[in-house]
Design an enzyme around this catalytic site. Structure first.
Site: not given
Ligand code: C5P
Length: 390
Positions: A200-203, A266
């Site tokens: 995943t990502n930091r959004s 994101a």
């Protein structure tokens, strides 16, 4: 507006006191109507003092109170609406002043359910709400949080400020997105490696949720396709998703009739080529593949007049990358978000962006709350809807 505030008997009745005060502060004439059970939680004197209006005693006081209340109301708000109240209303019962008023009115009705999670998830409650929705009743969905007795879960009445914001958005002076269908995506997608792990990502989803809330407050009918774990704003239709593939499907369906699409999510750019069916126990050689470019697909099939907004979260050379993305993705607005700037980007409550448009127009939005940034983006959306181009 003349607002009948129906209060039924749950612990959230104490929060109805603040709903009453906020409705009065917003300039409404509020007539509180309490069920007998509500009176066990809060005193009628509290409501009558705030509303400067006596709380009617019940069906049997003189002057046929239910028809008078029902006929003269511009709006009826029931907060909290208990499982029992929803059942009686859905069944068309009229055994107390509140339910009789609900049957006697032709004014729009908003219900704000509040109950324990088990009750909220019970098929009887779900079916009663579905019946009410079909009849045109608006629902301010409950949130999750602390419930009576110290339990935690979904079913807690929406916050008074959100209830009053929904009332203003739905029935107040028409906003500049009144009658428009707005679809917003939010949050970072999660791509499965196996049943346990994801990429995943930091959004956080905060900026996308703020856009959905702002669009709601400007009168739009909002669908929020979200991969965020944050509580979505009330008064919007929520489609929860996890992966880029889920989001692509949900966005495709939601955008078919949309006037505005804001792709704030994101979306993972890469995902594991294959995800294991069972938990992996050795470090795998991950092979990644690109995800479908959702926004490019939406741009290719967009209906005439639809305004499409993309985001670019960058850490270096943000403006140049943003301009290239504006051309490549075929969008009307591209929000460049330098997530390396202090106080901006992932998980902050504030943000700072530049909104690019074809033809070279650039609107610099300085550091401020994500809600204020959302309104600045929607200002440009409204300008484009009204036919203004760069
Ligand atoms: O190319 P990049 O990921 O930076 O583009 C960002 C914009 O494109 C965002 O609006 C994002 O929601 C969208 N996007 C998409 N599908 C992807 C990747 C990004 O719609 N697979």
């Amino acid at each position: 507006m003349r607002v009948v505030l129906g209060v039924s008997g749950g612990i959230a009745a104490y929060k109805a006191v603040e709903v009453c005060r906020r409705l009065v502060d917003a300039g409404h004439h509020v007539v509180p109507v309490m069920t007998d059970a509500a009176r066990r939680f809060v005193g009628a004197a509290t409501f009558s003092a705030l509303a400067s209006e006596p709380v009617p005693d019940g069906l049997w006081e003189g002057g046929i109170p239910h028809t008078r209340l029902g006929q003269t109301a511009d709006l009826v708000v029931v907060a909290p609406a208990t499982a029992d109240l929803l059942a009686r209303y859905a069944a068309g019962m009229a055994d107390d002043l509140l339910t009789a008023t609900l049957l006697a009115t032709r004014a729009p009705v908003v219900v704000c359910p509040a109950m324990h999670t088990e009750m909220w998830e019970h098929p009887a409650v779900e079916e009663n709400l579905a019946i009410l929705r079909r009849r045109g009743v608006r629902v301010v969905e409950p949130a999750s949080g602390r419930l009576a007795g110290g339990d935690v879960g979904t079913g807690r009445m929406a916050e008074p400020r959100d209830i009053v914001a929904c009332v203003a958005a739905w029935f107040g002076a028409p906003g500049d997105l009144q009658g428009r269908r707005v679809v917003v995506s939010a949050g970072g997608t999660r791509e499965a490696i196996d049943p346990v792990r994801v990429i995943t990502n930091r959004s956080s989803g905060k900026q996308g949720h703020a856009v959905a809330e702002a669009a709601r407050d400007r009168g739009a009918e909002v669908t929020l396709v979200t991969a965020s774990v944050l509580e979505p704003p009330p008064g919007v239709r929520v489609v929860p998703v996890e992966s880029a593939a889920d989001m692509e499907e949900a966005m495709r369906a939601a955008c078919e009739h949309a006037d505005v699409v804001v792709m704030a999510a994101a979306v993972a750019d890469f995902r594991p080529k294959a995800s294991a069916e069972a938990k992996i126990h050795e470090a795998p050689d991950l092979v990644l593949e690109p995800t479908p470019d959702i926004i490019a697909g939406l741009a290719a099939r967009r209906r005439p007049g639809q305004v499409l907004v993309g985001f670019a979260a960058e850490t270096d050379d943000a403006m140049a990358r943003g301009r290239r993305k504006l051309d490549r993705k075929g969008v009307d607005l591209l929000v460049v978000n330098d997530v390396s700037a202090p106080g901006a980007g992932f998980d902050h409550d504030t943000n700072e962006v530049t909104i690019l448009e074809p033809g070279g127009r650039a609107t610099v939005v300085p550091l401020q709350s994500k809600r204020a940034v959302a309104d600045a983006i929607l200002d440009r959306v409204v300008a484009r809807l009204q036919g203004e181009s760069a």
